[in-house]
Every structure is written in C-alpha cells, then in structure tokens.
Design a protein around this motif. Structure first.
Motif, mmCIF file in Angstrom:
data_model
loop_
_atom_site.group_PDB
_atom_site.id
_atom_site.type_symbol
_atom_site.label_atom_id
_atom_site.label_comp_id
_atom_site.label_asym_id
_atom_site.label_seq_id
_atom_site.Cartn_x
_atom_site.Cartn_y
_atom_site.Cartn_z
ATOM 1 N N ILE A 107 1.743 2.362 5.594
ATOM 2 C CA ILE A 107 1.318 1.570 6.749
ATOM 3 C C ILE A 107 2.145 2.030 8.124
ATOM 4 N N GLY A 266 7.685 -6.229 14.811
ATOM 5 C CA GLY A 266 6.767 -5.912 13.828
ATOM 6 C C GLY A 266 5.489 -6.747 14.262
ATOM 7 N N SER A 270 1.599 -7.246 9.862
ATOM 8 C CA SER A 270 2.327 -6.895 8.869
ATOM 9 C C SER A 270 3.225 -7.857 8.324
ATOM 10 N N ARG A 282 9.785 -7.261 11.029
ATOM 11 C CA ARG A 282 9.295 -5.549 10.285
ATOM 12 C C ARG A 282 9.864 -5.744 8.868
ATOM 13 N N VAL A 283 8.861 -4.997 8.114
ATOM 14 C CA VAL A 283 8.897 -5.158 6.634
ATOM 15 C C VAL A 283 9.834 -4.191 6.126
ATOM 16 N N SER A 291 7.950 -0.022 0.180
ATOM 17 C CA SER A 291 8.148 -1.264 0.108
ATOM 18 C C SER A 291 9.069 -1.724 -0.953
ATOM 19 N N LEU A 299 6.120 2.339 4.475
ATOM 20 C CA LEU A 299 6.066 1.821 5.722
ATOM 21 C C LEU A 299 6.982 3.183 6.714
ATOM 22 N N ASN A 303 6.921 -0.509 12.023
ATOM 23 C CA ASN A 303 6.738 -1.315 10.698
ATOM 24 C C ASN A 303 7.876 -1.677 9.760
#
Length: 602
Positions: A107, A266, A270, A282-283, A291, A299, A303
């Motif tokens: 992603i 982000g 997301s 942001r992830v 992740s 990611l 992101n």
C-alpha cells in the motif's frame, strides 16, 4: 510446477512505482508471478515539482508520466481504478466494478494535507497536494491579477494582490519562490505595478526550512527578501476567512489567496482500513515495512509510520518512499524464498529546496550548497530519478520542459536554450548547402571518381595514366588552397593504408554517393538531421585528410544550424517524421527502451 503468486501495489506514487520496477526486475522471467499496480490516475505525478505548475513555470505535462509508458514491455499490469475497500482476510481489493485478489499487498496510497483543526482553512484555502490543486492555484492567481487590473476599490485590489503561503517547509518555500517570479509576468501582462503585489510566507515556528542548517536558512531568507517575499515566523494561523487570515498574536492579513502547506498526514482511506495506526494518520509498521496486523501486507512512503533510533519517525520525503519500497520488495522476495528478512535502515543523501528557477539551497552528503550549483544538483537528481522511471525519454522530456521550451527565461540558464527561430529561415540555407554538396558530387562523377581505374583518395600501385593525369590536376587545384592540416595524423595515415587502401574504389564511390545523397536530402528536406550530421562528418574527414582549407568550415557550422529542424519547413520531414514517430512508438524496441517520441498534431 512453481506456485503462482499475485502481488498487488496500490498507489502509483514514488514508492509504488519504485516497488513495481524492482519487482519486475526480479520476476521478469517468472510467469508464475503476477504484478499489478493500481492507481486512480493513469499517470505518475512528480509531486515535488507541483509548485512549478502552480507558479506558471511549466505546463501540467511536465509533472506527469503515463503509467503505460513506464511499464510498457514489463511484467507489470498497470490499471486505472479507484479502490474503495480492502478485505484483508479474503485478500482482495474492491472498487465499484472490480475485485483484485492478492497474495502480497503493498500500500502506497500517499498522504493528504493536515489542517490541525484550524477553522476555515479547508473551505477558504488552497492546498498543493495534487496536479488538480496546482492547476487550480495557477488559474486563481491569474484570475486575481485579471480582476485587480480593472478594480478601482483600493481595499479589494489590495486583497486580490496579496498572496499568502502558510508553512515554511520545503513545499511552502518552493511555492512562494515560484510566485515571486510569476508575479513579474502577470504584472506586465495585466498592467499591474509590481510594488502593489504582496507575497508572504507565514510560519508557526521560529524559522523557515528547519531541516536545513542555519547557514542555508539564512541564505534562503536573504534571497526571499531580495525577491520581495515577507517572512513572518512564530505566527500560527488560528482562523481563515474568505478574505482574511487571523494570526495567533492578534494580527490579521487581508487576502483572497491562502495556499496551505503546513503539514501532511496519511490519507483518510488508510485510516479507515482497520489496521493498527501510528501517528498523523499513518499505518504502523515493523522494521520490515509489514503491517502489524497482516504479514503479507506492506506499507511504503507517506502511508507507513515507523520510528527509527531515537523514536524519530521516518520523514515524508521522496527518499523515504524509495527506500521503504526497496525494503518491502526485498522482504516479499525473502518471504517467497524462505530467507531472512532485512530491516529498514534509512540512508538519506540530503535535502534540496529551489526558490524560483534560478536559486536553490541544499545539503548533500554533508556539504552545504547554494545558488547555481545547488540548482544544478537539483536538476541532476531529478534526471537521475526520471531515468530510473522511464529511461532517456523521460529525461529528455524533462530537459525540454525545464530548459528548451522554457518561457520568460525562468531557468538556471535563463532563456539561452529556449530561444527559437522559425524553421523557414533555415530552409533557404538548407537548400543552398544541399545544392553545393550535389554539385560537388556531380563534379567528382564527371572527373571519373566512379571509374575503378581512377583512385584519388589514397596512393595505390600501378595507377593508370588517366589517374596520374587526374591526380596532377587535383594537385594543381590544391595549390590554390591552404589545407588546415599540413599532413594527416599518423594514426589516420595508418588507418587509410591498412583499411581503406585495400578497398579504395569502394570507399571512393561511397564518398561520391554520400555527397550526392547529402545534397538531395538537404534540398528535399528529408532526414535533415542525419544529412546534417553526415555533412559535418564528411567535412571533418576532408580536414583530417589534409585536403581542405578553412573554407570548408562553413559546411560544419551550417550543418549544426540545420540540425535544429530545418527540414520541417518546406521539406519532406514535415510529412515523413510524424509518420515515422508513430510507427516507432508502436515497436517493441521503443517499449522496451522507453524511447518513445512525442508526435506533433498537424
């Protein structure tokens, strides 16, 4: 039989495109690996150059690269679609009309402006985070000058000609730098006094460009002041109205134009995925760019949220996007091959900020640069990146946009490379040079150069009496010319004796046919560039042979002049070259090498 795997990349930003290129390089011969890149746009946007569009320096084509061209003749299937949902358990992405299954997902959906809860910013300000944003800003600025040119109310006119950029990071400073140049053109075009135009950059902290050292900050500040930009620091914007900005210290700035560049987060997409989040939308990811919730989901770029040593999050810059993409790709490959994964380790080479088209400040490899050299380095870094994305074709397009087609002298070299002359002025010279070459060739035919018993270009054994007579005549004619070289270089003499002499008649015939061919091509304006190159080469050859005097130099200089498209006016190139370009763009070689050629519309 090897297991089939599907890798899907969401987002064609810097990280997504780089990941796709790396995966293609690894799996280009593996038909069991399917690589898909999905983006809502059919092009890759050069986000770091959007300020040039907003400030009217370049057109929109200069900041977008067609994805089909980037990934032509590769294993990457680039698709234009807007993903609305990701089902991580079922391992698929959904849009309104389609679904895409994956075994591994990367992603790179990017980021969006952060407004920090400031009232009125979103409704009354502009952002510069997409090509559409940049185009809207440019049109708005032009419209403000247009309206101000006929506005008699002093207060309204002042608001129209006051332009504020909020945020003094890279984007903010580069944007205000473009505005400082754009105002010159617009003031002249709409008959507005430049002194009426007010440019401000407003920053909440105590200095601009905080990521640079103090020396570079001082230089950037001085240059901004020099071009008429007011810098306001330690002044947070607390509220934005349609025609007014409120600062935290009680001051107000009346303006119709606010460009907000105060920060990014982000994308909202997301944040709604249900993944463990870090800060600023942001992830959260681990050191492998995975992740925290799903091992096969990675990611990259803006992101991801990852803190390196010292609890410092990765910055949202291009180098981060490229390096996190490399980490994600390496670990996907490692997972497939049951190898040990590699953790992310940043390696930033520096930071560059352009302030308009002629000035920049930078820190590269620990060195501080400013002015012309810093600007040159910025262009070189951009071209290096573009070459990796789309080969020489994208680099050439960049040079055309930034230098050869540049208007208003807005480049580090001014307008020297962009000066244009109408092709029909060169048509006269082209025909004249062609006639001279044709007459030279015909003259040689009449003198017997196409007869095998007559050899003039080298000394051979057993020459005929006719050759001797012709040679004597040529020698007599040569006495009226003072050669530029007294005698050929030794290496050239060796080459003539070893390679040319055994096939003297063949090469002599080629010289005659080349002169006639160059002449006809230039007269007809067909393949003018190649004919001009041949003219220069043949002239240089005569000089090296010690057969030509200074009068031949004009062939060389005329050849360089004719290389600039002399055949496109009253010549066959006008018809033939567009057809050849269209044919070439369809070939496999063009797709593999990225050497696409833009075709003009007639």
């Amino acid at each position: 039989m090897a297991q089939s795997r599907k890798i899907v990349i969401l987002g064609a930003g810097y990280g997504g495109v780089h990941a796709a290129k790396l995966l293609n390089k690894k799996f280009k011969k593996d038909k069991n690996i399917e690589i898909t890149l999905i983006d809502k746009n059919p092009y890759h946007t050069l986000m770091t150059e959007l300020h040039e569009v907003a400030g009217g320096r370049v057109e929109e084509d200069s900041v977008k690269i067609n994805l089909k061209k980037i990934f032509s003749a590769t294993r990457v299937n680039s698709l234009t679609d807007k993903i609305t949902r990701i089902d991580f358990k079922e391992q698929k992405l959904d849009s309104e009309d389609s679904s895409y299954e994956y075994d591994y997902l990367i992603i790179g959906a990017g980021s969006e402006p952060a407004f920090f809860g400031v009232e009125g910013v979103k409704e009354n300000g502009f952002t510069i985070w997409s090509l559409d944003d940049a185009l809207k800003i440019r049109e708005h600025i032009i419209n403000m000058f247009r309206k101000a040119s006929s506005e008699r109310n002093a207060a309204k006119r002042r608001r129209m000609l006051t332009f504020v950029v909020a945020g003094a990071g890279f984007t903010g400073i580069e944007t205000i730098g473009e505005f400082a140049e754009f105002k010159k053109k617009l003031s002249r075009e709409y008959d507005v006094d430049e002194k009426e135009v007010r440019l401000l950059v407003v920053e909440a902290t105590n200095k601009i460009l905080p990521i640079l050292n103090d020396n570079m900050i001082d230089k950037a500040s001085r240059y901004l002041n020099k071009v008429g930009v007011e810098i306001i620091t330690q002044a947070a914007i607390t509220k934005v109205e349609k025609d007014k900005i409120h600062l935290g210290d009680g001051r107000e700035i009346e303006t119709n134009t606010l460009v907000w560049t105060c920060g990014v987060q982000g994308v909202d997409f997301s944040a709604k995925l249900g993944l463990t989040m870090g800060k600023k939308g942001r992830v959260a990811v681990n050191e492998f760019m995975q992740s925290l919730d799903y091992e096969n989901v990675y990611l990259v770029g803006d992101n991801e949220y990852f803190e390196e040593e010292g609890n410092k999050p990765t910055p949202q810059i291009v180098e981060t996007a490229l390096q996190t993409a490399e980490t994600a790709v390496k670990n996907i490959i490692a997972d497939m091959e049951d190898k040990k994964k590699e953790g992310f380790k940043s390696n930033y080479h520096g930071f560059m900020v352009s302030i308009g088209s002629r000035y920049a400040v930078a820190t590269l490899a620990g060195k501080s640069l400013s002015g012309f050299i810093a600007m040159a380095m910025k262009h070189l870094v951009n071209m290096h990146y573009l070459f990796g994305v789309g080969g020489f074709n994208t680099v050439w397009a960049y040079l055309v946009h930034e230098f050869f087609d540049m208007k208003e002298r807005r480049s580090m070299l001014g307008g020297h490379l962009s000066a244009k002359s109408h092709g029909f002025w060169l048509a006269i010279l082209r025909v004249y040079v062609g006639v001279i070459w044709l007459l030279e060739g015909v003259k040689k035919v009449q003198n017997g150069w196409l007869k095998s018993e007559n050899i003039f270009i080298v000394q051979t054994e057993g020459v005929t009496s006719a050759s001797e007579q012709a040679g004597e005549a040529a020698q007599a004619a040569a006495t009226t010319v003072t050669p530029l070289l007294a005698h050929p270089p030794e290496i050239y003499t060796w080459f003539m004796d070893k390679c040319i002499a055994p096939n003297a008649f063949f090469f002599q015939s080629m010289v005659v046919l080349a002169e006639i061919g160059i002449g006809l091509a230039l007269i007809g304006g067909l393949f003018t560039f190649l004919a001009s190159c041949a003219s220069i080469f043949l002239s240089l050859n005569f000089i090296i042979c010690a057969m030509a005097g200074k009068e031949i130099l004009w062939y060389i200089f005329a050849g360089f002049a004719l290389m600039g498209g002399a055949g496109r006016a009253f010549g066959l190139d006008y018809y033939v070259m567009p057809w050849l370009k269209q044919w070439w763009n369809k070939t496999t070689l063009a797709r593999r090498t990225y050497l696409f050629i833009d075709t003009p519309n007639h």
